[in-house]
Write a protein that holds these residues in place. Structure first.
Motif, PDB file in Angstrom:
ATOM      1  N   SER A 507       0.821  -1.212   0.000  1.00 21.08           N
ATOM      2  CA  SER A 507       0.000   0.000   0.000  1.00 21.08           C
ATOM      3  C   SER A 507       0.857   1.265   0.000  1.00 21.08           C
ATOM      4  O   SER A 507       0.422   2.310  -0.480  1.00 21.08           O
ATOM      5  CB  SER A 507      -0.929   0.008   1.220  1.00 21.08           C
ATOM      6  OG  SER A 507      -0.173  -0.011   2.423  1.00 21.08           O
ATOM      7  N   THR A 508       2.067   1.179   0.557  1.00 23.61           N
ATOM      8  CA  THR A 508       2.981   2.326   0.593  1.00 23.61           C
ATOM      9  C   THR A 508       4.314   1.932  -0.014  1.00 23.61           C
ATOM     10  O   THR A 508       4.951   0.974   0.440  1.00 23.61           O
ATOM     11  CB  THR A 508       3.201   2.804   2.040  1.00 23.61           C
ATOM     12  OG1 THR A 508       1.949   3.198   2.608  1.00 23.61           O
ATOM     13  CG2 THR A 508       4.159   3.992   2.081  1.00 23.61           C
ATOM     14  N   GLU A 533      -5.323  -2.735  -6.605  1.00 21.83           N
ATOM     15  CA  GLU A 533      -6.277  -2.639  -5.517  1.00 21.83           C
ATOM     16  C   GLU A 533      -5.658  -2.155  -4.206  1.00 21.83           C
ATOM     17  O   GLU A 533      -6.387  -1.805  -3.286  1.00 21.83           O
ATOM     18  CB  GLU A 533      -6.932  -4.011  -5.288  1.00 21.83           C
ATOM     19  CG  GLU A 533      -7.716  -4.529  -6.476  1.00 21.83           C
ATOM     20  CD  GLU A 533      -8.982  -3.724  -6.718  1.00 21.83           C
ATOM     21  OE1 GLU A 533      -9.463  -3.092  -5.758  1.00 21.83           O
ATOM     22  OE2 GLU A 533      -9.474  -3.721  -7.857  1.00 21.83           O
ATOM     23  N   SER A 534      -4.332  -2.165  -4.094  1.00 21.36           N
ATOM     24  CA  SER A 534      -3.720  -1.922  -2.788  1.00 21.36           C
ATOM     25  C   SER A 534      -2.890  -0.625  -2.701  1.00 21.36           C
ATOM     26  O   SER A 534      -2.894   0.036  -1.657  1.00 21.36           O
ATOM     27  CB  SER A 534      -2.824  -3.105  -2.405  1.00 21.36           C
ATOM     28  OG  SER A 534      -1.825  -3.304  -3.383  1.00 21.36           O
ATOM     29  N   THR A 536      -1.746   2.850  -2.341  1.00 27.84           N
ATOM     30  CA  THR A 536      -2.399   4.122  -2.027  1.00 27.84           C
ATOM     31  C   THR A 536      -1.409   5.283  -1.904  1.00 27.84           C
ATOM     32  O   THR A 536      -1.786   6.434  -2.090  1.00 27.84           O
ATOM     33  CB  THR A 536      -3.190   4.005  -0.698  1.00 27.84           C
ATOM     34  OG1 THR A 536      -2.287   3.638   0.351  1.00 27.84           O
ATOM     35  CG2 THR A 536      -4.295   2.967  -0.819  1.00 27.84           C
ATOM     36  N   THR A 537      -0.143   4.982  -1.573  1.00 30.99           N
ATOM     37  CA  THR A 537       0.854   6.042  -1.368  1.00 30.99           C
ATOM     38  C   THR A 537       2.106   5.731  -2.170  1.00 30.99           C
ATOM     39  O   THR A 537       2.700   4.662  -2.016  1.00 30.99           O
ATOM     40  CB  THR A 537       1.223   6.161   0.125  1.00 30.99           C
ATOM     41  OG1 THR A 537       0.042   6.424   0.877  1.00 30.99           O
ATOM     42  CG2 THR A 537       2.218   7.289   0.340  1.00 30.99           C
ATOM     43  N   ARG A 564      -6.686   3.781  -7.070  1.00 30.90           N
ATOM     44  CA  ARG A 564      -6.810   3.767  -5.610  1.00 30.90           C
ATOM     45  C   ARG A 564      -5.777   4.681  -4.943  1.00 30.90           C
ATOM     46  O   ARG A 564      -5.796   4.819  -3.727  1.00 30.90           O
ATOM     47  CB  ARG A 564      -6.614   2.334  -5.098  1.00 30.90           C
ATOM     48  CG  ARG A 564      -7.623   1.345  -5.638  1.00 30.90           C
ATOM     49  CD  ARG A 564      -9.046   1.726  -5.223  1.00 30.90           C
ATOM     50  NE  ARG A 564     -10.037   0.851  -5.790  1.00 30.90           N
ATOM     51  CZ  ARG A 564     -10.471  -0.268  -5.200  1.00 30.90           C
ATOM     52  NH1 ARG A 564      -9.960  -0.644  -4.039  1.00 30.90           N
ATOM     53  NH2 ARG A 564     -11.400  -0.997  -5.776  1.00 30.90           N
ATOM     54  N   LEU A 565      -4.932   5.290  -5.720  1.00 29.22           N
ATOM     55  CA  LEU A 565      -3.875   6.137  -5.175  1.00 29.22           C
ATOM     56  C   LEU A 565      -4.486   7.356  -4.479  1.00 29.22           C
ATOM     57  O   LEU A 565      -5.353   8.034  -5.031  1.00 29.22           O
ATOM     58  CB  LEU A 565      -2.945   6.589  -6.288  1.00 29.22           C
ATOM     59  CG  LEU A 565      -1.508   6.984  -5.915  1.00 29.22           C
ATOM     60  CD1 LEU A 565      -0.755   5.790  -5.360  1.00 29.22           C
ATOM     61  CD2 LEU A 565      -0.783   7.542  -7.136  1.00 29.22           C
ATOM     62  N   THR A 566      -4.040   7.626  -3.248  1.00 30.83           N
ATOM     63  CA  THR A 566      -4.524   8.788  -2.496  1.00 30.83           C
ATOM     64  C   THR A 566      -3.428   9.816  -2.221  1.00 30.83           C
ATOM     65  O   THR A 566      -3.720  10.944  -1.848  1.00 30.83           O
ATOM     66  CB  THR A 566      -5.122   8.342  -1.150  1.00 30.83           C
ATOM     67  OG1 THR A 566      -4.118   7.657  -0.395  1.00 30.83           O
ATOM     68  CG2 THR A 566      -6.326   7.433  -1.363  1.00 30.83           C
ATOM     69  N   SER A 567      -2.159   9.423  -2.394  1.00 30.16           N
ATOM     70  CA  SER A 567      -1.047  10.343  -2.141  1.00 30.16           C
ATOM     71  C   SER A 567       0.075  10.087  -3.139  1.00 30.16           C
ATOM     72  O   SER A 567       0.564   8.953  -3.250  1.00 30.16           O
ATOM     73  CB  SER A 567      -0.536  10.170  -0.711  1.00 30.16           C
ATOM     74  OG  SER A 567       0.580  10.996  -0.472  1.00 30.16           O
ATOM     75  N   LYS A 596     -12.890  10.871  -5.087  1.00 29.93           N
ATOM     76  CA  LYS A 596     -11.878  10.617  -4.055  1.00 29.93           C
ATOM     77  C   LYS A 596     -10.760  11.639  -4.191  1.00 29.93           C
ATOM     78  O   LYS A 596     -10.340  11.960  -5.307  1.00 29.93           O
ATOM     79  CB  LYS A 596     -11.303   9.200  -4.190  1.00 29.93           C
ATOM     80  CG  LYS A 596     -12.319   8.103  -3.936  1.00 29.93           C
ATOM     81  CD  LYS A 596     -11.682   6.728  -4.104  1.00 29.93           C
ATOM     82  CE  LYS A 596     -12.686   5.618  -3.864  1.00 29.93           C
ATOM     83  NZ  LYS A 596     -12.075   4.268  -4.059  1.00 29.93           N
ATOM     84  N   LEU A 598      -7.099  13.028  -4.230  1.00 28.90           N
ATOM     85  CA  LEU A 598      -5.732  12.588  -4.500  1.00 28.90           C
ATOM     86  C   LEU A 598      -4.797  13.747  -4.162  1.00 28.90           C
ATOM     87  O   LEU A 598      -4.828  14.785  -4.809  1.00 28.90           O
ATOM     88  CB  LEU A 598      -5.559  12.178  -5.965  1.00 28.90           C
ATOM     89  CG  LEU A 598      -4.124  11.898  -6.419  1.00 28.90           C
ATOM     90  CD1 LEU A 598      -3.517  10.752  -5.617  1.00 28.90           C
ATOM     91  CD2 LEU A 598      -4.075  11.584  -7.915  1.00 28.90           C
TER      92      LEU A 598
END
Length: 602
Positions: A507-508, A533-534, A536-537, A564-567, A596, A598
């Motif tokens: 995820s990171t 899917e995983s 995010t950062t 799914r990326l948030t950062s 969402k 980003l």
């Protein structure tokens, strides 16, 4: 010497002094005749002729024919131009005289200051208290005495507001307000019988040992306060002793933070004595102080009797190998302690050996061991590995910034094959190359317990990246992977980009400062187009990425409808306004498509 003085009425008074000397012969300088002429310009009431008559009349009535001749000569000279005053000659006399006067005055003052005795102060003057500087809780505390009353009023108003916070909120942060000892005496009263405040932060407020005395009689009666932070205040050993006397009978505080407070061995010993009697304290932070072997021994002795302390922070002190050995003796008979932080104590391999020996003999369950930055080599890593093999409770192991190299990494890898408890391991900054990373990667094939792996600041290169990426494609349960400053290059980025297409756990991903450039960014952009899917950062800072790489990443984010990326961190690269605009547009597009947020940093 003949002299003549003529006075006439005039409208503009003019005075002219003229000295003239005529030679009576070739060598008769001493016998020359001189005269002084004083005249006032005549008032021409009836014209020039009338003036002339007046002069002649005066002349004839006094000295006869000779006077008449002299009168005519005076009249002619009165009509001539007045000669100029010799300014240069006057200035040449005045300036040296003025300079002489100034220099004399300065010398006189100096002699007076040196030779004359100072007047002694009277008894009333000596006994009169000085005004002093006024303290303030705002920035810029040293104000002029003239503003004292105003500052004092404002300070009291601010302190009243702080007191209201203490009575109104459960968590109160008053760090860095610089209210000093006087302010603490005022605020401490608000803690007496206070049933609201549970977490109070008084860090960095200029509090000394004097201010700590304000807690006396206050903390003994307060059972609601659970966390007290006095870090960054120079209370020293005296303040620690005073505080310990107060906390011996306190039944509320569970976490005490005394980081960077100037504590030495005497203060540590006082804390040790307090721990023998206190039965409520769970967390004790003494980071970045001046505690040496003697202080470590005092704390170790308290661990033999204390049954409640669970977390002990001693980072950044001076324990050394002897301090670690003393602490090990205390740990042997202690069952309560679960977290031990010893980062930056220069304990070395010998200290590690003694510490691990004590931990191996204790019956308590240690869940966290931090021995980062302690000059541990492969020899010390061997002792750590032996403890890891046997431990069934250890969850977090930190060996960051030591020097275990590939040999030490291989020993840790062998131990991890048998360990099934460690979830977080930090091996960053240990000069591990591709060989050592390959050994760590092999562990992940059968180990699904490790979720966080820090390998930054190790020169693993593209070869190490390939070994790790191949395993992580389909194995392991790593969620946080840190590989900053690992010399991966664009080729290494290509291996991890390929891995992201198949990995479903990470995820990171931290790939900072690896020289990826545009080529590496483009490789990663291809993976971002695929639904992951995983992840995010993603951190790509300090990678010399330019607009071309930014365009590729922006297009990939727009193409992925289920990103799914948030950062996304692209800070400290070589982006221009064009690249930044492209990333901003991609961020807005993601929000429009998925609703969402980003976060994009550049």
């Amino acid at each position: 010497m003949d002299s003549l003085s003529t006075l006439s009425l005039c409208s503009h008074t003019t005075v002219n002094f003229e000295f003239n000397r005529r030679k009576m012969g070739q060598k008769s300088l001493n016998s020359s005749s001189s005269y002084c002429l004083l005249y006032i310009s005549p008032i021409c009431i009836g014209g020039r002729r009338k003036c002339l008559r007046m002069i002649r009349a005066a002349s004839s009535s006094t000295s006869g024919p000779r006077r008449s001749t002299n009168s005519r000569r005076v009249y002619k000279e009165s009509q001539a131009q007045t000669p100029a005053i010799p300014v240069d000659q006057i200035a040449s006399l005045v300036v040296p005289a003025g300079a002489f006067v100034v220099v004399s005055f300065v010398l006189w003052k100096l002699v007076e200051k040196v030779l004359l005795p100072k007047q002694a102060k009277t008894t009333s003057e000596e006994s009169k208290p000085t005004q002093g500087l006024k303290w303030s809780i705002a920035a810029g505390t040293n104000l002029l005495p003239g503003f004292g009353a105003k500052v004092e009023r404002e300070a009291k108003l601010r302190l009243n507001d702080f007191a209201k916070e203490l009575r109104s909120f459960s968590i109160v942060d008053m760090s860095g307000r610089n209210f000093g000892d006087e302010g603490l005496f005022f605020l401490a009263e608000s803690l007496a019988y206070n049933q609201t405040a549970e977490d109070v932060n008084f860090a960095a407020n200029g509090i000394t040992a004097v201010g700590v005395k304000s807690f006396d009689g206050i903390l003994q009666s307060n059972i609601a306060l659970k966390t007290l932070n006095l870090s960054g205040n120079d209370i020293g050993d005296e303040g620690a002793k005073c505080l310990c006397d107060i906390l011996e009978n306190n039944s509320g505080i569970q976490k005490l933070q005394l980081n960077s407070t100037g504590l030495g061995d005497e203060g540590a010993k006082a804390i040790g004595e307090m721990l023998k009697k206190n039965s409520t304290l769970r967390v004790l932070e003494l980071n970045n102080n001046l505690i040496d072997y003697s202080g470590f021994s005092g704390l170790a002795g308290s661990l033999l009797e204390n049954k409640t302390l669970q977390s002990l922070h001693l980072n950044g002190n001076y324990g050394g190998a002897l301090g670690a050995a003393a602490l090990a003796k205390g740990l042997e008979g202690n069952k309560a302690l679960r977290e031990l932080y010893l980062q930056g104590n220069s304990i070395g391999d010998e200290g590690v050996r003694a510490l691990i020996s004590g931990l191996s003999l204790r019956k308590g369950k240690l869940v966290l061991l931090d021995i980062a930055n302690n000059s541990v080599t492969a020899r010390g890593a061997f002792h750590v590995a032996e403890f890891v093999k046997k431990s069934k409770s250890l969850l977090w192991l930190n060996l960051y910034m030591n020097d275990i190299k590939d040999e030490g990494a291989e020993k840790i890898a062998e131990a991890l094959k048998e360990n099934r408890s460690i979830t977080n391991i930090d091996l960053g900054g240990n000069d591990i190359h591709a060989k050592g990373i390959s050994a760590i990667a092999e562990v992940l094939k059968d180990n699904s317990v490790i979720t966080s792996l820090e390998l930054g600041y190790n020169p693993i290169g593209p070869e190490g990246a390939m070994a790790l990426a191949e395993v992580l494609k389909f194995h392991g349960n790593v969620k946080d992977l840190m590989l900053g400053w690992c010399q991966l290059g664009a080729k290494g980025a290509e291996y991890f980009a390929d891995m992201l297409k198949y990995n479903g756990t990470i995820s990171t991903l931290d790939l900072r400062a690896n020289g990826l450039r545009d080529e590496g960014a483009i490789c990663l952009a291809r993976s971002l187009k695929v639904v992951n899917e995983s992840l995010t950062t993603l951190n790509l800072g300090f990678n010399e990425i330019r607009d071309e790489g930014a365009f590729a990443i922006a297009q990939a984010l727009k193409a992925n409808e289920d990103v799914r990326l948030t950062s996304l961190n692209l800070a400290s690269n070589f982006l221009t306004k064009l690249g930044q605009t492209a990333l901003t547009d991609a961020r807005d597009h993601v929000f429009e498509m998925t609703e969402k947020e980003l976060a994009v940093m550049f």
